[in-house]
Motif scaffolding. Structure first.
Motif, mmCIF file in Angstrom:
data_model
loop_
_atom_site.group_PDB
_atom_site.id
_atom_site.type_symbol
_atom_site.label_atom_id
_atom_site.label_comp_id
_atom_site.label_asym_id
_atom_site.label_seq_id
_atom_site.Cartn_x
_atom_site.Cartn_y
_atom_site.Cartn_z
ATOM 1 N N GLY A 46 14.320 -6.713 -4.707
ATOM 2 C CA GLY A 46 14.942 -7.666 -3.783
ATOM 3 C C GLY A 46 14.184 -7.805 -2.481
ATOM 4 O O GLY A 46 14.433 -8.748 -1.709
ATOM 5 N N LYS A 47 13.278 -6.872 -2.209
ATOM 6 C CA LYS A 47 12.498 -6.894 -0.960
ATOM 7 C C LYS A 47 11.072 -7.428 -1.193
ATOM 8 O O LYS A 47 10.185 -7.170 -0.388
ATOM 9 N N ARG A 48 10.867 -8.128 -2.309
ATOM 10 C CA ARG A 48 9.516 -8.595 -2.624
ATOM 11 C C ARG A 48 8.915 -9.407 -1.477
ATOM 12 O O ARG A 48 7.774 -9.182 -1.062
ATOM 13 N N ALA A 49 9.718 -10.352 -0.976
ATOM 14 C CA ALA A 49 9.181 -11.233 0.073
ATOM 15 C C ALA A 49 8.852 -10.442 1.334
ATOM 16 O O ALA A 49 7.826 -10.688 2.002
ATOM 17 N N VAL A 50 9.703 -9.467 1.681
ATOM 18 C CA VAL A 50 9.465 -8.654 2.879
ATOM 19 C C VAL A 50 8.202 -7.820 2.725
ATOM 20 O O VAL A 50 7.355 -7.745 3.623
ATOM 21 N N ILE A 51 8.069 -7.167 1.538
ATOM 22 C CA ILE A 51 6.895 -6.334 1.292
ATOM 23 C C ILE A 51 5.632 -7.193 1.293
ATOM 24 O O ILE A 51 4.589 -6.802 1.860
ATOM 25 N N ALA A 52 5.716 -8.396 0.678
ATOM 26 C CA ALA A 52 4.566 -9.299 0.668
ATOM 27 C C ALA A 52 4.184 -9.719 2.078
ATOM 28 O O ALA A 52 2.990 -9.805 2.430
ATOM 29 N N THR A 53 5.196 -9.974 2.909
ATOM 30 C CA THR A 53 4.917 -10.363 4.301
ATOM 31 C C THR A 53 4.264 -9.209 5.054
ATOM 32 O O THR A 53 3.308 -9.403 5.823
ATOM 33 N N PHE A 54 4.791 -7.981 4.853
ATOM 34 C CA PHE A 54 4.166 -6.805 5.472
ATOM 35 C C PHE A 54 2.676 -6.760 5.145
ATOM 36 O O PHE A 54 1.814 -6.617 6.015
ATOM 37 N N LYS A 55 2.386 -6.871 3.859
ATOM 38 C CA LYS A 55 0.994 -6.729 3.418
ATOM 39 C C LYS A 55 0.134 -7.890 3.909
ATOM 40 O O LYS A 55 -1.048 -7.699 4.258
ATOM 41 N N SER A 56 0.713 -9.118 3.969
ATOM 42 C CA SER A 56 -0.052 -10.265 4.452
ATOM 43 C C SER A 56 -0.389 -10.134 5.932
ATOM 44 O O SER A 56 -1.416 -10.634 6.398
ATOM 45 N N LEU A 57 0.466 -9.434 6.675
ATOM 46 C CA LEU A 57 0.246 -9.246 8.112
ATOM 47 C C LEU A 57 -0.600 -8.010 8.404
ATOM 48 O O LEU A 57 -0.729 -7.600 9.555
ATOM 49 N N GLY A 58 -1.132 -7.368 7.352
ATOM 50 C CA GLY A 58 -2.069 -6.271 7.566
ATOM 51 C C GLY A 58 -1.515 -4.876 7.345
ATOM 52 O O GLY A 58 -2.233 -3.889 7.553
ATOM 53 N N ALA A 59 -0.238 -4.768 6.937
ATOM 54 C CA ALA A 59 0.320 -3.436 6.701
ATOM 55 C C ALA A 59 -0.359 -2.796 5.496
ATOM 56 O O ALA A 59 -0.613 -3.454 4.488
ATOM 57 N N SER A 60 -0.650 -1.524 5.609
ATOM 58 C CA SER A 60 -1.274 -0.800 4.495
ATOM 59 C C SER A 60 -0.231 -0.433 3.455
ATOM 60 O O SER A 60 0.977 -0.449 3.713
ATOM 61 N N GLY A 61 -0.733 -0.067 2.281
ATOM 62 C CA GLY A 61 0.186 0.384 1.239
ATOM 63 C C GLY A 61 0.933 1.639 1.661
ATOM 64 O O GLY A 61 2.106 1.816 1.346
ATOM 65 N N GLY A 62 0.234 2.525 2.405
ATOM 66 C CA GLY A 62 0.879 3.733 2.893
ATOM 67 C C GLY A 62 2.012 3.435 3.852
ATOM 68 O O GLY A 62 3.041 4.122 3.857
ATOM 69 N N ARG A 66 4.609 2.634 -7.089
ATOM 70 C CA ARG A 66 4.207 1.392 -7.739
ATOM 71 C C ARG A 66 4.263 0.236 -6.742
ATOM 72 O O ARG A 66 3.378 -0.633 -6.729
ATOM 73 N N ALA A 67 5.292 0.208 -5.876
ATOM 74 C CA ALA A 67 5.410 -0.857 -4.880
ATOM 75 C C ALA A 67 4.260 -0.812 -3.876
ATOM 76 O O ALA A 67 3.848 -1.839 -3.339
ATOM 77 N N ARG A 68 3.724 0.380 -3.635
ATOM 78 C CA ARG A 68 2.641 0.543 -2.668
ATOM 79 C C ARG A 68 1.421 -0.287 -3.039
ATOM 80 O O ARG A 68 0.735 -0.834 -2.165
ATOM 81 N N ASP A 69 1.152 -0.415 -4.350
ATOM 82 C CA ASP A 69 -0.113 -0.993 -4.786
ATOM 83 C C ASP A 69 0.016 -2.388 -5.390
ATOM 84 O O ASP A 69 -0.975 -2.946 -5.867
ATOM 85 N N VAL A 70 1.233 -2.960 -5.448
ATOM 86 C CA VAL A 70 1.355 -4.329 -5.969
ATOM 87 C C VAL A 70 0.800 -5.303 -4.942
ATOM 88 O O VAL A 70 1.205 -5.297 -3.778
ATOM 89 N N PRO A 71 -0.134 -6.193 -5.331
ATOM 90 C CA PRO A 71 -0.735 -7.135 -4.368
ATOM 91 C C PRO A 71 0.289 -8.121 -3.826
ATOM 92 O O PRO A 71 1.254 -8.482 -4.509
ATOM 93 N N ALA A 72 0.056 -8.570 -2.601
ATOM 94 C CA ALA A 72 0.967 -9.530 -1.977
ATOM 95 C C ALA A 72 1.041 -10.821 -2.770
ATOM 96 O O ALA A 72 2.106 -11.438 -2.882
ATOM 97 N N THR A 73 -0.067 -11.251 -3.344
ATOM 98 C CA THR A 73 -0.074 -12.510 -4.114
ATOM 99 C C THR A 73 0.861 -12.401 -5.310
ATOM 100 O O THR A 73 1.571 -13.352 -5.639
#
Length: 839
Positions: A283-299, A373-380
């Motif tokens: 349910g947090k896919r969009a949030v996690i994708a936004t984090f990663k798009s803005l430069g957040a690391s997987g860690g 697993r969520a750590r390494d899923v690409p934002a795209t």
């Protein structure tokens, strides 16, 4: 932490199953151990009242001699009592009952209060009046013989008047479990009854109340002094520090079992944790994708959601700890009618701390993989709504860390248990079932994937749902399978045990045991039995009581033995001597001594118990019999069929070992054709003609055992239901987690023309197939586990019980189909347009 707390402003939606699973497991583990500690604390604090003394000395088949009695009397205030089984009969001889006789002196009780109704002085209660001594008995004996206060009964050769109902016997728990109601009399009354003869099975108990408040070191020193001063006394010594060893041991064992069951519930709940974490992250896919798009690391993403999961877990743990902390207070009232021991309510930090640790470790073990697993899923991929649950494993680090935490959890469960071998078997079985269930889930999906195409649309949809990506199959099989396997195992063990007690044992066991037959009564007694039961088989053997005090000249107190062999060294054992090898036994090693053997004392030992104690041919053992130490060499080992209840002994000695020792005889009567009327007639005849002989009807004893087994089985099943409740929670959580995909599927299928009836049929068939596969596995795994316990540990015959199979299948189908359709019905109510607009 700042981001984690901000993200949680939306509430705990989707985590209620998570919270319930963690809270349930933690409450079960913490509560069980807190209650056990409360009972142990009650035993410790009430040690004097429960033991009836500061220190207790017990001698079997003999009274303390003059020197021993003088030393006891000068050490402290002394109270003497005697315990034995005998037959109480009505004065007219029309009925009789087995009783546990307890004869006390004027000093009884040293601690606590003897409560009778009505309350009487000792002389009024036990004194001699109109030719009859007084007695007190519980209501059970009054009911069994149809008596009232003031009525009289015969004990041995003496008449006793029932002057009061026995309400509370302060030291009852220290005397151990009895198969018959208590009959309390005076020592003078017991002597007048003439029951105590040379070799009679009677326990003479000497209790001391010491001056002041002696500490633990003083009690231990007094115990050592008694052993040193009288090395051949052969008495069993117990202090208030160990007032009720059997009760304490049983409470400890039962609490360990319930802890393991609670841990199983927690592990089942761990599946719910994993499901909840996956659903939450999905349910947090969009949030996690936004984090990663803005430069957040997987860690960074991993840390944010790990903090959230731990915060939520701590809420569940705290709720569980609150429930666990309240359990001792609730149990104090609930157990008052069951245990003769006051449990002390209170907070037990060690028990609660262990439960909290188990809760944290379970959360981490099951949450790390979906988080990794969520750590390494690409934002795209996230923006394309491919989801968190992509195929493949997370990084090796997370897999290793998760396995290490799970191993730590298992290790703690084993180290915490006193009987670590049993705990290790339990943990290994749980891990094996967990892995196999995961394999079963994959196998069911693989079978569905390869199933031939069917014409039924509903069945075709159901089979497709079983193996599609993100299917519920693995979660449902895993969560429900663990709980059902545990329930099936316990039900099969209980059913086989009760069938053996109620059905098979009475068919092969003797009808009667006759105890305390004096040497001058043996022939007359045999003639009477032959007259009353001409078709019966009477077996007579001499019997003494002895305590093993040394093995190979090493005191048994200095020997570490496993639990399966330790019972032989606890307390006195029945022993006998014989020229011939006993029936129902087979020599496995060594040879039997020849008739008329006159060499050094020899003994034949049972094979299983000898192996557990590490004994071998040629070893020596020393037994104390009637205050004399006798050392014998092991000449053979025998395999004994204990389950037949035939007359068997752990130790059979060569006849020259106890030549001249006073003893009584033990006899069994087996008559397969005897009716209840025949048995009643024989029992009445033996009791009238030989009032000092104790007659035990085996069926009556088995009825008591069967009742106890039933009560224990009910308690165990109730405890195991905790694991099943956790399974149900996880099942409902898994269904809730899959609702989003179900809504999508239902809307698309309805748009393409599927009716509500078709969709309901498809979902019902899906749940039916998954539930049936789970039930079949639970039956197979539970059957194997129960077979091993019954045949290998209990050494009893085994049979598969169809009623257990049917109930297991029924539970699985009701839970899967029922919960599945309840959740699906809501899914089918969604309007198509809002969902289609978001595709």
């Amino acid at each position: 932490m700042r981001f984690a707390l901000r993200e949680m402003r939306g509430g705990l939606s989707g985590f209620f199953i998570f919270l319930a699973c963690i809270a349930l497991g933690v409450a079960a583990i913490g509560g069980v151990n807190s209650v056990a500690r409360a009972i142990s604390a009650g035993v410790a604090s009430q040690g004097q009242e429960l033991l009836g003394a500061d220190i207790r000395f017990e001698l079997n088949q003999r009274r303390a001699d003059a020197a021993e009695h003088a030393w006891l009397a000068e050490t402290g205030r002394l109270a003497e009592s005697a315990n034995m089984r005998s037959m109480a009969r009505l004065a007219d001889g029309s009925d009789q009952a087995l009783v546990e006789v307890k004869a006390v002196d004027e000093a009884y009780p040293l601690y606590g209060t003897l409560v009778t109704e009505p309350a009487l002085s000792r002389d009024a209660l036990f004194g001699l009046a109109d030719g009859a001594y007084g007695a007190a008995a519980p209501s059970l004996l009054f009911d069994r013989l149809g008596l009232s206060l003031g009525d009289r009964l015969m004990l041995g050769g003496q008449e006793f008047e029932l002057r009061a109902e026995l309400v509370t016997e302060p030291d009852a728990v220290s005397d151990g479990f009895g198969f018959a109601p208590r009959l309390m009399v005076s020592l003078e009354g017991l002597d007048a009854a003439g029951l105590v003869q040379p070799g009679s099975l009677v326990e003479h108990v000497y209790k001391l109340r010491l001056d002041g408040e002696p500490g633990n070191s003083e009690l231990r020193a007094l115990r050592e002094e008694a052993s040193t001063r009288f090395p051949e006394a052969g008495w069993s010594i117990r202090t208030r520090l160990n007032a009720a060893p059997s009760l304490s041991s049983n409470v400890e064992r039962f609490s360990q079992f319930l802890t393991l069951v609670g841990l199983t519930a927690l592990v089942v709940g761990g599946v719910g944790v994993a499901n909840a974490v996956r659903a939450y992250l999905d349910g947090k896919r969009a949030v996690i994708a936004t984090f990663k798009s803005l430069g957040a690391s997987g860690g960074f993403v991993f840390s944010v959601y790990l903090m959230q999961i731990l915060i939520i877990a701590m809420m569940g743990i705290c709720a569980g700890l609150v429930l666990a902390a309240l359990m001792p207070f609730a149990a104090s009232a609930a157990l008052a009618a069951v245990l003769p021991v006051p449990s002390e309510g209170g907070i037990y930090p060690s028990a609660l701390g262990l439960a909290a640790l188990f809760g944290v470790l379970t959360t981490l073990a099951f949450a790390l993989l979906p988080l990794g697993r969520a750590r390494d899923v690409p934002a795209t991929a996230l923006f394309r709504e491919m989801g968190i649950d992509a195929k493949g494993w997370p990084r090796l680090f997370y897999v290793v860390l998760s396995v290490a935490i799970a191993a730590t959890l298992a290790l703690l469960a084993i180290l915490y248990s006193e009987e670590r071998s049993i705990a290790a078997i339990f943990v290994a079985a749980a891990i094996a079932v967990f892995l196999v269930l995961r394999g079963v889930g994959w196998a069911v999906q693989a079978a569905a994937r390869r199933a031939p195409r069917v014409r039924s649309t509903a069945l075709r949809l159901a089979i497709g749902n079983i193996h599609r990506p993100g299917a519920l199959t693995p979660s449902v099989v895993l969560s429900l399978g663990l709980g059902l396997t545990l329930i099936a195992t316990l039900a099969l063990i209980d059913g086989n045990l009760r069938r053996q007690i109620a059905g098979n044992l009475p068919e092969v066991a003797p009808n009667f045991f006759f105890v305390d037959i004096q040497a001058d009564q043996v022939e007359d007694f045999a003639s009477l039995v032959e007259e009353q039961a001409p078709d019966g088989k009477l077996i007579r053997v001499p019997m003494l009581r002895g305590r093993i005090i040394a093995l190979n000249d090493v005191n048994v107190r200095d020997i570490e033995v496993p639990p399966e062999g330790g019972w032989v060294l606890r307390g006195d054992r029945g022993i006998t001597y014989s020229n011939n090898q006993p029936e129902n036994s087979t020599l496995t090693q060594g040879e039997w001594w020849p008739a008329g053997y006159e060499g050094e004392p020899l003994v034949s030992f049972t094979a299983d118990e000898g192996a557990a104690l590490g004994l071998k041919l040629g070893d020596t053992l020393t037994v104390n019999v009637l205050g004399r130490n006798v050392t014998a060499r092991i000449a053979s080992f025998r395999q004994v069929e204990w389950e037949t209840l035939a007359m068997n002994f752990v130790m059979v000695f060569s006849p020259n070992t106890f030549e001249g020792a006073p003893h009584a005889w033990l006899a069994t009567l087996t008559d397969a054709n005897a009716t209840s009327v025949d048995e009643a007639r024989l029992l009445n005849a033996v009791t009238r003609n030989f009032p000092t002989i104790t007659t035990v009807r085996v069926k009556d004893a088995l009825d008591v055992v069967n009742q106890l087994v039933g009560q224990l089985a009910t308690a165990i099943r109730a405890a195991a239901a905790v694991a099943l409740i956790a399974s149900v929670l996880v099942l409902s959580g898994a269904l809730a987690a899959g609702n989003r995909a179900r809504v999508h599927d239902a809307v698309v299928l309805k748009t393409l023309g599927a009716t509500r009836r078709t969709l309901i049929s498809a979902f019902a068939l899906e749940y039916l197939l998954i539930g049936l596969a789970t039930a079949l596995f639970a039956l197979a795994a539970g059957g194997v586990a129960a077979w091993y316990v019954v045949t290998r540990i209990m050494t009893l015959p085994w049979s598969f019980l169809p009623e257990v199979a049917l109930s297991t299948v029924a539970i699985a189908l009701v839970l899967t189909v029922g919960f599945g359709l309840v959740g699906t019905w809501r899914v089918l109510g969604h309007k198509a347009a809002p969902v289609l607009r978001n595709l």
